[in-house]
Design an enzyme around this catalytic site. Structure first.
Site, mmCIF file in Angstrom:
data_model
loop_
_atom_site.group_PDB
_atom_site.id
_atom_site.type_symbol
_atom_site.label_atom_id
_atom_site.label_comp_id
_atom_site.label_asym_id
_atom_site.label_seq_id
_atom_site.Cartn_x
_atom_site.Cartn_y
_atom_site.Cartn_z
ATOM 1 N N CYS A 249 0.880 -1.035 0.440
ATOM 2 C CA CYS A 249 -0.233 0.133 -0.167
ATOM 3 C C CYS A 249 1.321 1.097 -0.105
ATOM 4 O O CYS A 249 1.288 1.322 -0.591
ATOM 5 C CB CYS A 249 -0.895 0.514 1.462
ATOM 6 N N HIS B 226 -3.087 -6.189 1.018
ATOM 7 C CA HIS B 226 -3.089 -5.832 2.045
ATOM 8 C C HIS B 226 -2.606 -6.843 3.200
ATOM 9 O O HIS B 226 -3.484 -8.092 2.967
ATOM 10 C CB HIS B 226 -3.652 -5.183 3.503
ATOM 11 N N GLU C 115 -1.221 -9.440 4.797
ATOM 12 C CA GLU C 115 -0.103 -8.855 6.544
ATOM 13 C C GLU C 115 -1.575 -8.813 6.813
ATOM 14 O O GLU C 115 -1.778 -9.020 8.240
ATOM 15 C CB GLU C 115 0.393 -7.490 6.296
#
Lengths: 263, 85
Positions: free
Chosen positions: A114, A223, A225
């Site tokens: 990002c 994302h 994560e």
């Protein structure tokens, strides 16, 4: 009594005390850079730990990389975004070290997620740039991606053409580059992740993530994560239906890098 | 004191979603004559003393290195602002 527990003793949702499948993974140290404004640094560090590695917090004003084996530039925002996302962050002292390590012959693995992806483009580690989403809206949703390149330091565990689902959340997520750059990326198979099931933001060629020529630097807007831990992940998975927030398709991004570094 | 103006615009081939949104809004306030809007940025750099060629060169460098991203933007103007009364 809960109030007597130290931070280490506090029960965590994911049981990190379980030995990783390969105990050598813990020897791999992955730096996670925090800029003023970074939001997802702790999520990224947690993803590294859940993958079995050791996360090392790095501060943007640090002068050295503290001997880490890989670096993650996490998402959120960064100071100076008011000029362009990542435009001022890329001049942070630590970025010079990261650029040098990424361009070195052994090519330290670097992942930008990002805003971190935006910092990598501003630092010229990756081509192109991100502009505002086509519809000028902040988009937050579970996003299906097709893995197009499994030869990078961050995607070795995926299957070519595999679909994964991870959260997407941004306002400046529209990937743009001139036609020559796009042609080059396609010809060299440097598109790593492509939006599947529709393009959410107008990105050229449905590009969600790319890599450099060497394959050690990867940037993506969605994302991974945020999809590493059952109970806190995406509501969907590329491999079929999952229970609510049980999607953990992002984890293999981090395991891939750890395994890559052990080879 | 002198002031140098730097104007940065999105490249013609890059869509400008902000400009598009503004263009859509204009007819709603009764201004329907505009076929396109593109939104850029203007920077004003102030220096002590004269804006000589050396200062202008530095302003051009600032424009290329920091104020614009050549992938998506063009620096369309770097010039000395006319003095105000």
């Amino acid at each position: 009594m809960a109030q007597n527990l130290t931070a280490e003793q506090t029960p965590l949702v994911a049981d990190l005390s379980e030995p990783a499948t390969d105990s050598r993974l813990a020897d791999v140290r992955v730096g996670v850079v925090t800029f003023p404004g970074t939001l997802d640094d702790r999520d990224a560090a947690r993803a590294v730990e859940i993958a079995g590695g050791t996360a090392v917090p790095l501060w943007y004003a640090d002068k050295e990389l503290n001997g880490v084996d890989a670096v993650i530039l996490p998402g959120g925002f960064s100071y100076g975004d008011y000029l362009r996302a990542g435009a001022i962050a890329r001049f942070a002292p630590l970025m010079d070290r990261i650029v040098d390590a990424a361009n070195a012959r052994e090519g330290m693995p670097v992942l930008g997620i990002c805003n971190g992806f935006q910092v990598l483009t501003e630092a010229h580690l990756l081509p192109g740039s991100m502009i505002k989403n086509e519809q000028l809206k902040f988009i937050c949703r579970d996003q299906a991606l097709r893995v197009e390149n499994t030869d990078t330091a961050w995607t070795g565990r995926f299957e070519q053409g595999q679909t994964i689902v991870v959260p997407l959340k941004n306002q400046d997520g529209q990937y743009v580059a001139d036609q020559r750059t796009l042609d080059e990326l396609e010809a060299e198979h440097r598109v790593v992740f492509r939006y599947a099931d529709g393009n959410p933001n107008g990105s050229r060629n449905d590009i969600a993530g790319i890599t450099n020529a060497q394959g050690n630097v990867v940037g993506l807007m969605p994302h991974p994560e945020h999809a590493v831990e059952p109970g806190f992940g995406a509501d969907l998975s590329g491999s079929g239906r999952v229970q609510m927030r049980q999607g953990t398709d992002g984890l293999d991004v981090f395991v891939s890098a750890l395994e890559h570094l052990l080879r | 004191m002198a002031r140098i103006v730097v104007d940065v615009m999105p490249k013609p081939e890059i869509l400008d979603p902000q400009g598009k949104a503004i263009a859509n809004e204009l007819p709603r306030i009764g201004l329907s004559g505009f076929t396109e809007v593109r939104q850029g940025r203007r920077f004003e750099l102030t220096v002590e003393g004269e804006a000589d060629e050396q200062v202008l060169a530095q302003a051009r460098e600032a424009a290329e290195k920091l104020l614009s991203n050549p992938v998506i933007e063009d620096v369309v103007n770097v010039s000395v602002a006319p003095e105000e009364d």
